[in-house]
Design an enzyme around this catalytic site. Structure first.
Site, PDB file in Angstrom:
ATOM      1  N   GLY A 249       0.814  -1.133  -0.009  1.00 42.94           N
ATOM      2  CA  GLY A 249       0.061   0.026  -0.107  1.00 42.94           C
ATOM      3  C   GLY A 249       0.849   1.405   0.017  1.00 42.94           C
TER       4      GLY A 249
ATOM      5  N   ALA B 118      -0.293   9.262   0.411  1.00 42.07           N
ATOM      6  CA  ALA B 118       0.602  10.669   0.712  1.00 42.07           C
ATOM      7  C   ALA B 118       1.543  10.583   2.000  1.00 42.07           C
ATOM      8  CB  ALA B 118      -0.487  11.832   0.753  1.00 42.07           C
TER       9      ALA B 118
ATOM     10  N   ASP C  30     -11.866   8.592  11.908  1.00 39.42           N
ATOM     11  CA  ASP C  30     -12.041   8.232  10.514  1.00 39.42           C
ATOM     12  C   ASP C  30     -12.618   6.630  10.449  1.00 39.42           C
ATOM     13  OD1 ASP C  30     -11.794   8.531   8.083  1.00 39.42           O
ATOM     14  OD2 ASP C  30      -9.667   8.056   7.849  1.00 39.42           O
TER      15      ASP C  30
END
Length: 469
Positions: free
Chosen positions: A28, A31, A140
């Site tokens: 994976g 940013a 999140d």
């Protein structure tokens, strides 16, 4: 002179890491982090090595996972590496799938049984309950951040946006709070016991290669010293850019930055570094589809309740295999919520008029909101009631994870199935093909308002007001 290796490849050149782990492949990238599948040389355990390029995200994730060590439905942090001149590398348990893949797989196959849905929900609730008992708000929660192992055990991951609402010194007074175990007729404990072989994270985590086995207090002290070496503007900035497809392996957060011509009227510009002294957070956290109304209206004084709204959206998606509010922009997100729940007023949420953007953004009166029943067709009254306890405007009215674990829904037939009976996808599949740009990638911009019809912009003392018909 040879070109230096890219920063994301620094993990391959660090002797303290390659002496203990074989790097197998990158699984994976985003940013703020890169994630590698690795093998621990001492016992051949497969792990995930998460190289975090952002100080703030690394601090938050390490602190949260240290506090939550031993929680059965939270991803295990085996150890971490951190030098002043290098990125943090977190060694996490490797979990090859996530709830987003479970939902996608069920959509292609024969759906999810009620017993399976209940077991997934119970595991999510146990993980969130562990966070909230320790005053940690995840910020999140979404299917892609709920990892799933081969054994069907679900674990909360990706704590890069998490905030601890109390100092860790206060939380550490109860190092190992007992797992929450509600009364249930199920033979399998709702909150499962920790898996054998998962060592205590405080025995393995260290900074700058300190000896293993340091106490939690020493570990936090070392972490604080590392924090002090970096300026406030570096360590407390928000990490809210899209992190690509790295999230399913406990990577940094996936979020969305928008090219928004009206951004000056929102509260997204607030930096938490500047707000920490007065206890305020930023409102630009989480992924839009699971973001609570208070965040969409710019609140910086929220609490654990933002996670509860996200839970309701996740539960609704388990029932329907479709996202509850798949907004294409923040304005569209609010519009979808209001069309279902009705207008946000003082009657349904006392004090809502004090939200930073409440006077800036308004919608015409919704005479006949569709209600959650329309979003959950063919679901039982108890199932709709469960979602309604979470998806409501007033944060104080949302049921806590602990309360929901006692809900009669989980104690009635059909009971939650054992985790061993849960279907776990062999690989992480593609995200929902009906979602714009992939589930959590580019979710659009607020720059195009044509879909909302007539738009009125009015000048006010504090700027302007936007009204949607």
């Amino acid at each position: 002179m040879d070109n230096p290796l890219p920063k994301s490849w620094s993990i391959h050149t660090r002797p303290e890491i390659i002496a203990k782990y074989q790097i197998l492949e990158r699984v994976g990238a985003g940013a703020y982090s890169d994630v590698y599948k690795g093998r621990r040389l001492s016992d051949n355990l497969i792990v995930a090595l998460k190289e975090v390029h952002d100080y703030q995200s690394a601090f938050r994730e390490i602190e949260a996972l240290q506090i939550l060590q031993g929680s059965p439905n939270v991803v295990v942090l085996h150890e971490y590496f951190w030098r002043e001149d290098e990125d943090a590398v977190l060694v996490l348990e490797f979990l090859r799938s996530d709830l987003a893949s479970v939902i996608s797989d069920a959509k292609r196959e024969s759906g999810l049984s009620v017993g399976a849905i209940k077991r997934w929900m119970v595991q999510i609730l146990c993980g969130v309950d562990a966070c909230h008992r320790n005053m940690i708000v995840h910020r999140d929660l979404k299917p892609g951040n709920l990892l799933v192992g081969d054994d069907g055990v679900l674990k909360l991951a990706d704590f890069g946006q998490a905030r601890i609402l109390l100092d860790h010194e206060l939380v550490a007074a109860d190092d190992n709070p007992p797992p929450f175990e509600p009364d249930t007729a199920d033979q399998e404990n709702i909150c499962q016991a920790p898996q054998a072989g998962h060592e205590n994270a405080s025995q393995k985590g260290y900074v700058n290669q300190e000896p293993e086995g340091m106490s939690k207090e020493d570990s936090f002290r070392e972490l604080d010293e590392v924090k002090a070496k970096h300026s406030m503007h570096e360590t407390d900035k928000e990490t809210n850019v899209d992190d690509g497809n790295a999230s399913c392996f406990a990577t940094c957060t996936t979020s969305d930055i928008e090219d928004d011509p009206f951004k000056s009227s929102y509260s997204y510009e607030a930096e938490e570094a500047e707000n920490d002294e007065r206890g305020a957070f930023t409102s630009c956290v989480g992924t839009r589809w699971f973001r609570s109304p208070e965040l969409l209206y710019g609140s910086t004084a929220y609490g654990l309740e933002v996670d509860l709204w996200s839970l309701g959206c996740i539960f609704a998606e388990l029932f329907t295999l479709r996202p509850l509010f798949p907004g294409t922009s923040d304005i569209d997100q609010l519009s979808r919520i209001i069309s279902v729940l009705g207008n946000l007023t003082e009657e349904v949420w006392p004090g809502c008029v004090k939200l930073p953007d409440y006077q800036t953004i308004s919608f015409c009166k919704v005479e006949d909101p569709s209600g959650l029943e329309s979003c959950l067709p063919n679901r039982s009254t108890d199932e709709i009631s469960l979602v309604r306890k979470l998806v409501c405007y007033d944060p104080a009215s949302r049921a806590s994870a602990a309360e929901l674990l006692h809900d009669k829904y989980f104690n009635e037939e059909p009971l939650p199935v054992p985790t061993s009976e849960l279907r776990v996808p062999l690989t992480k599949g593609n995200q929902d093909e009906d979602s714009p740009g992939g589930w959590y990638d580019d979710m659009g911009s607020d720059s195009d308002f044509d879909e909302f019809g007539p738009l009125n912009v009015t000048t006010t003392n504090s700027g302007f007001s936007i009204r949607f018909s």
